[in-house]
Design a protein around this motif. Sequence first.
Motif, mmCIF file in Angstrom:
data_model
loop_
_atom_site.group_PDB
_atom_site.id
_atom_site.type_symbol
_atom_site.label_atom_id
_atom_site.label_comp_id
_atom_site.label_asym_id
_atom_site.label_seq_id
_atom_site.Cartn_x
_atom_site.Cartn_y
_atom_site.Cartn_z
ATOM 1 N N SER A 213 34.581 7.362 9.149
ATOM 2 C CA SER A 213 33.130 7.538 8.719
ATOM 3 C C SER A 213 32.886 8.823 8.163
ATOM 4 O O SER A 213 33.311 10.026 8.509
ATOM 5 C CB SER A 213 32.180 7.276 9.855
ATOM 6 O OG SER A 213 32.279 5.911 10.345
ATOM 7 N N LEU A 214 32.157 8.978 7.174
ATOM 8 C CA LEU A 214 32.052 10.085 6.220
ATOM 9 C C LEU A 214 30.426 10.242 6.464
ATOM 10 O O LEU A 214 29.402 9.274 6.153
ATOM 11 C CB LEU A 214 32.346 9.996 4.587
ATOM 12 C CG LEU A 214 32.097 11.168 3.817
ATOM 13 C CD1 LEU A 214 33.187 12.102 4.402
ATOM 14 C CD2 LEU A 214 32.618 10.562 2.454
ATOM 15 N N HIS A 215 30.146 11.585 6.830
ATOM 16 C CA HIS A 215 28.594 11.814 7.265
ATOM 17 C C HIS A 215 27.994 12.870 6.354
ATOM 18 O O HIS A 215 28.179 14.146 6.728
ATOM 19 C CB HIS A 215 28.247 12.041 8.503
ATOM 20 C CG HIS A 215 28.738 10.975 9.540
ATOM 21 N ND1 HIS A 215 28.218 9.734 9.797
ATOM 22 C CD2 HIS A 215 29.926 10.969 10.272
ATOM 23 C CE1 HIS A 215 28.845 8.802 10.553
ATOM 24 N NE2 HIS A 215 29.830 9.588 11.077
ATOM 25 N N PRO A 216 27.540 12.837 4.971
ATOM 26 C CA PRO A 216 26.985 14.153 4.261
ATOM 27 C C PRO A 216 25.791 14.206 4.985
ATOM 28 O O PRO A 216 24.887 13.363 5.232
ATOM 29 C CB PRO A 216 26.831 13.148 2.963
ATOM 30 C CG PRO A 216 27.685 12.083 2.813
ATOM 31 C CD PRO A 216 27.710 11.586 4.200
ATOM 32 N N GLU B 292 27.547 19.664 -0.440
ATOM 33 C CA GLU B 292 26.987 19.430 0.665
ATOM 34 C C GLU B 292 27.506 19.635 2.130
ATOM 35 O O GLU B 292 28.876 19.468 2.088
ATOM 36 C CB GLU B 292 26.318 17.872 0.570
ATOM 37 C CG GLU B 292 25.373 17.607 -0.556
ATOM 38 C CD GLU B 292 24.012 18.009 -0.367
ATOM 39 O OE1 GLU B 292 23.700 18.746 0.553
ATOM 40 O OE2 GLU B 292 23.251 17.858 -1.477
ATOM 41 N N HIS B 293 27.097 19.813 3.113
ATOM 42 C CA HIS B 293 27.482 19.674 4.410
ATOM 43 C C HIS B 293 27.941 18.307 4.603
ATOM 44 O O HIS B 293 27.082 17.337 4.943
ATOM 45 C CB HIS B 293 26.628 20.227 5.582
ATOM 46 C CG HIS B 293 27.218 20.383 6.768
ATOM 47 N ND1 HIS B 293 26.455 20.724 7.912
ATOM 48 C CD2 HIS B 293 28.496 20.294 7.192
ATOM 49 C CE1 HIS B 293 27.235 20.519 9.104
ATOM 50 N NE2 HIS B 293 28.698 20.412 8.615
ATOM 51 N N VAL B 294 29.383 18.115 5.124
ATOM 52 C CA VAL B 294 29.855 16.661 5.216
ATOM 53 C C VAL B 294 30.743 16.875 6.536
ATOM 54 O O VAL B 294 31.349 17.866 6.748
ATOM 55 C CB VAL B 294 30.687 16.538 4.089
ATOM 56 C CG1 VAL B 294 31.502 14.998 3.978
ATOM 57 C CG2 VAL B 294 30.106 16.533 2.573
ATOM 58 N N MET C 155 36.264 16.533 11.077
ATOM 59 C CA MET C 155 36.279 17.532 10.156
ATOM 60 C C MET C 155 34.591 18.051 9.904
ATOM 61 O O MET C 155 33.905 17.226 9.734
ATOM 62 C CB MET C 155 36.722 17.209 8.767
ATOM 63 C CG MET C 155 38.282 16.960 8.789
ATOM 64 S SD MET C 155 39.009 16.737 7.366
ATOM 65 C CE MET C 155 40.869 16.867 7.680
ATOM 66 N N SER C 156 34.462 19.215 9.537
ATOM 67 C CA SER C 156 33.239 19.773 9.218
ATOM 68 C C SER C 156 33.497 20.676 8.008
ATOM 69 O O SER C 156 34.251 21.430 7.904
ATOM 70 C CB SER C 156 32.647 20.590 10.345
ATOM 71 O OG SER C 156 31.226 21.087 9.884
ATOM 72 N N ILE C 157 32.928 20.357 6.909
ATOM 73 C CA ILE C 157 33.074 20.940 5.564
ATOM 74 C C ILE C 157 31.669 21.463 5.070
ATOM 75 O O ILE C 157 30.661 20.945 5.214
ATOM 76 C CB ILE C 157 33.902 20.184 4.457
ATOM 77 C CG1 ILE C 157 34.957 19.483 5.179
ATOM 78 C CG2 ILE C 157 34.147 20.706 3.214
ATOM 79 C CD1 ILE C 157 35.527 18.370 4.574
ATOM 80 N N ASN C 158 31.713 22.680 4.504
ATOM 81 C CA ASN C 158 30.362 23.219 4.008
ATOM 82 C C ASN C 158 29.588 23.383 4.981
ATOM 83 O O ASN C 158 28.250 23.465 4.615
ATOM 84 C CB ASN C 158 29.754 22.633 2.747
ATOM 85 C CG ASN C 158 30.735 22.510 1.627
ATOM 86 O OD1 ASN C 158 31.666 23.250 1.331
ATOM 87 N ND2 ASN C 158 30.899 21.174 1.051
#
Length: 196
Positions: free
Chosen positions: A17-20, A75-77, A186-189
């Motif tokens: 699951s991808l969560h922007p 965006e923080h994803v 994972m946490s990005i941005n």
Amino acid sequence: MEPLQCGTSPIVGFRFSLHPMTGDFIKVIKGALNETDTSNVWMHTDDVSTVIRGKQIHVFNVAKALTLHAAKTGEHVALSGTFSIGCPGDSSGDVFLNKDDVLLNTDDTKQYVSSQFALYPMNNPDYMTVIYREVDRAKQQGVFNDSMHYASGIHGDIHDVFDFYEEAFTNARSEEHRHLVMTVSMSINSPSHGGA
């Protein structure tokens, strides 16, 4: 009814699951899907998650590309998913195992990723040795971040992180114990990364 046996098929699956973290999350998700060439994997999305299945090389390639394209929006994803191979209930009817090994997604954009993973070598009584070996390898490769309950922290450039995950996935599966599960978050941005 006989119990299901761990499979020997080379099919790899990744359910994620991808969560922007934005009100325009649909645009981020659909944009990442449109930018990623998924023709070498079987893919299905429902109202909770997406699954991709196929040869390991292509599953990891598509997983990285989707994550990178979402991250490139700025965006923080967050991404949460499970890789699996050797699942007793798996079938080859809907995967593309006849594809060659040419990678279709080759974007080399740099992107910092903070992540955590856990390995589950199924039915392997020596599972802790397998896990410690891969954690030690993460330290040697410079992507290890932290020890924690129920996971190990992995961080760095997205390409290095995904390279480590694919190698760990390959190394943790033995001929004797064929069913392997690996969870990844994972946490990005994220603002908490401090510009890393």
